[in-house]
Write an enzyme that holds these catalytic residues in place. Structure first.
Site, PDB file in Angstrom:
ATOM      1  N   CYS A  97       7.382  12.149 -50.642  1.00  0.00           N
ATOM      2  CA  CYS A  97       7.263  13.605 -50.678  1.00  0.00           C
ATOM      3  C   CYS A  97       7.660  14.081 -52.063  1.00  0.00           C
ATOM      4  CB  CYS A  97       8.161  14.222 -49.618  1.00  0.00           C
ATOM      5  SG  CYS A  97       8.140  16.025 -49.622  1.00  0.00           S
TER       6      CYS A  97
ATOM      7  N   GLU B 225       2.105  17.859 -44.259  1.00  0.00           N
ATOM      8  CA  GLU B 225       2.086  19.211 -44.847  1.00  0.00           C
ATOM      9  C   GLU B 225       2.368  20.290 -43.797  1.00  0.00           C
ATOM     10  OE1 GLU B 225       2.399  19.156 -47.861  1.00  0.00           O
ATOM     11  OE2 GLU B 225       1.577  17.180 -48.268  1.00  0.00           O
TER      12      GLU B 225
HETATM   13 ZN    ZN Z   1       6.182  16.693 -48.721  1.00  0.00          ZN
END
Ligand code: ZN
Length: 194
Positions: free
Chosen positions: A110, A153
Site C-alpha cells: 500500500c 481501494e
Molecule cells: Zn492502499
C-alpha cells in the site's frame, strides 16, 4: 507537483469517506480531485488509489494497471496473480459485491504503508458499481489482480488498511522482496511458515 501520499497514522485513512453528492458529479471540483489522484498514483507509482490517500475524504477510487507497471513480473507470475492491464478507471461511490466463494492469497502493499508487503486473502472475483466523474453509471466485473486492487481501494473508503486483513506472519520488508522473485506463493508461505 503531485499531492504527497498520506501515510498510516493520519486519521483520514481510518475514517469512513463521505459519499460524493449528486451535486458534485460533473463539476470541475470533482474532475480536479480525480486528476490529482491520478497524478499522485502515477508519480508513486502504484496501481490504485483512494481519495483519502491524498487527504480528501470522498468515496472516489482510481485504478490504473499498465504493462509498464507489471514489466518485472514473469509470464508465470502474471498468470498466477491474474494480472492484466486495466486501462484507467475512475469509480465514484463504488459499491463492491463479491462474486462466488473462491479466494486468492497474494502479497499486497500500500502506498500509505511504505516499505512493506504481506499476504492478504481476497475474493477472486468482484463486481463494482458506481459512477464516473461525470455521473455516468459504471459497472466493472473483475477477477484476479484487478479484483484485488478494487477490494483494497474500496477498503480505504471504509477506513480499512490491508494490514487489518493481512496474514501477520507474512510481512516482508521491501529490501527482502527480491528473494521471492520468480517463486510460487505456496513455496514462500512454507518458508515463512504462514
Ligand atoms: Zn492502499
Amino acid at each position: 507537483m503531485p499531492d504527497p501520499i498520506v501515510v498510516a497514522g493520519d486519521p483520514v485513512l481510518r475514517a469512513p469517506a463521505r459519499p460524493v453528492p449528486a451535486s458534485m458529479l460533473g463539476t470541475p471540483g470533482l474532475r480536479a480531485l480525480v486528476s490529482r489522484m491520478l497524478e499522485s498514483l502515477r508519480a508513486a507509482p502504484g496501481v490504485g488509489i483512494a481519495a483519502p490517500q491524498i487527504g480528501e475524504p470522498w468515496r472516489v477510487i482510481v485504478v490504473e494497471d499498465t504493462e509498464k507497471r507489471m514489466a518485472r513480473l514473469t509470464p508465470a507470475e502474471r498468470e498466477e496473480r491474474g494480472r492484466v492491464e486495466t486501462g484507467t478507471r475512475v469509480v465514484v461511490n463504488p459499491v463492491l459485491t463479491k462474486i462466488g466463494d473462491a479466494t486468492a492469497v497474494f502479497f499486497e502493499g500500500c502506498l500509505s504503508v511504505p516499505g512493506y508487503a504481506a499476504l492478504v486473502e481476497r475474493a477472486l472475483e468482484v463486481e463494482v458499481a458506481g459512477a464516473d466523474a461525470d455521473g455516468n453509471p459504471v459497472a466493472w466485473r473483475a477477477s484476479g489482480w484487478p479484483a484485488r486492487i478494487l477490494q483494497h481501494e474500496v477498503d480505504h473508503l471504509d477506513g480499512v488498511l490491508y494490514v487489518d486483513r493481512m496474514k501477520t506472519r507474512s510481512v516482508v520488508a521491501r529490501e527482502a522482496e527480491a528473494r521471492f522473485g520468480g517463486r510460487q506463493i505456496a513455496q514462500i508461505r512454507e518458508e515463512l511458515r504462514c
